[in-house]
Design a protein around this motif. Structure first.
Motif, PDB file in Angstrom:
ATOM      1  N   TYR A  29       0.848  -1.185   0.000  1.00 42.03           N
ATOM      2  CA  TYR A  29       0.000   0.000   0.000  1.00 42.03           C
ATOM      3  C   TYR A  29       0.889   1.242   0.000  1.00 42.03           C
ATOM      4  O   TYR A  29       1.335   1.706   1.051  1.00 42.03           O
ATOM      5  CB  TYR A  29      -0.944  -0.018   1.203  1.00 42.03           C
ATOM      6  CG  TYR A  29      -1.844  -1.222   1.203  1.00 42.03           C
ATOM      7  CD1 TYR A  29      -2.972  -1.254   0.397  1.00 42.03           C
ATOM      8  CD2 TYR A  29      -1.552  -2.346   1.975  1.00 42.03           C
ATOM      9  CE1 TYR A  29      -3.812  -2.365   0.370  1.00 42.03           C
ATOM     10  CE2 TYR A  29      -2.375  -3.461   1.956  1.00 42.03           C
ATOM     11  CZ  TYR A  29      -3.496  -3.461   1.157  1.00 42.03           C
ATOM     12  OH  TYR A  29      -4.308  -4.558   1.137  1.00 42.03           O
ATOM     13  N   LEU A  32       1.251   4.507   2.434  1.00 37.30           N
ATOM     14  CA  LEU A  32       0.771   4.160   3.777  1.00 37.30           C
ATOM     15  C   LEU A  32       1.810   3.391   4.582  1.00 37.30           C
ATOM     16  O   LEU A  32       1.592   3.094   5.749  1.00 37.30           O
ATOM     17  CB  LEU A  32      -0.509   3.307   3.677  1.00 37.30           C
ATOM     18  CG  LEU A  32      -1.709   3.970   3.012  1.00 37.30           C
ATOM     19  CD1 LEU A  32      -2.851   2.978   2.912  1.00 37.30           C
ATOM     20  CD2 LEU A  32      -2.142   5.198   3.792  1.00 37.30           C
ATOM     21  N   GLU A  33       2.930   3.053   3.922  1.00 43.23           N
ATOM     22  CA  GLU A  33       3.976   2.261   4.579  1.00 43.23           C
ATOM     23  C   GLU A  33       3.415   0.968   5.142  1.00 43.23           C
ATOM     24  O   GLU A  33       3.767   0.536   6.240  1.00 43.23           O
ATOM     25  CB  GLU A  33       4.661   3.073   5.693  1.00 43.23           C
ATOM     26  CG  GLU A  33       5.248   4.386   5.242  1.00 43.23           C
ATOM     27  CD  GLU A  33       6.395   4.216   4.262  1.00 43.23           C
ATOM     28  OE1 GLU A  33       7.164   3.266   4.389  1.00 43.23           O
ATOM     29  OE2 GLU A  33       6.514   5.050   3.342  1.00 43.23           O
ATOM     30  N   ALA A  34       2.501   0.350   4.419  1.00 44.18           N
ATOM     31  CA  ALA A  34       1.856  -0.885   4.875  1.00 44.18           C
ATOM     32  C   ALA A  34       2.050  -1.984   3.830  1.00 44.18           C
ATOM     33  O   ALA A  34       2.096  -1.724   2.629  1.00 44.18           O
ATOM     34  CB  ALA A  34       0.375  -0.656   5.125  1.00 44.18           C
TER      35      ALA A  34
END
Length: 98
Positions: A29, A32-34
Motif C-alpha cells: 500500500y 501508507l507504509e503498509a
C-alpha cells in the motif's frame, strides 16, 4: 500487488482428479507504509458423477501477515456441485477450432 501460484494436478482416473496448490500474494500500500503478505496451501478434488454433474471439494490453509498486526491463520473448506449445460442447437455441427 504481486501474486504467484504453483499448481500440480494428478488425474486419478477418467472421472477423478486431485490438485495441490501453493499461492503467495503481496500487497504494498504505497504512501501508507503498509504491506500485506498472504501465503496459502490448498488441495482440490474433482469427481465426475455422470449426466454432466461434477462434484468438487477444496480445502486451504492461509496465513496473512500485515504491517503492525499479529499474523492470522485461517482455514477454508468449499464444497460444490456443477452441472454442464449444452447450448448448441441439436443437429448443427460445431465450429472448427473451438
Amino acid at each position: 500487488m504481486t501474486a504467484h501460484e504453483i499448481k500440480l494436478t494428478a488425474k486419478i482416473n477418467e472421472a477423478n482428479a486431485v490438485a495441490l496448490s501453493l499461492r503467495r500474494k503481496t500487497d504494498n500500500y504505497l504512501g501508507l507504509e503498509a504491506l500485506s503478505d498472504q501465503k496459502s496451501i490448498g488441495i482440490d478434488y474433482q469427481g465426475a458423477l455422470g449426466d454432466g454433474l461434477t462434484a468438487t471439494a477444496s480445502a486451504s490453509l492461509r496465513k496473512t501477515k500485515e504491517t503492525g498486526l499479529e499474523p492470522v491463520t485461517s482455514f477454508s473448506l468449499m464444497l460444490g456441485l456443477q452441472k454442464q449445460i449444452d447450448f448448441s442447437k441439436p443437429g448443427k455441427p460445431e465450429k472448427a477450432g473451438g
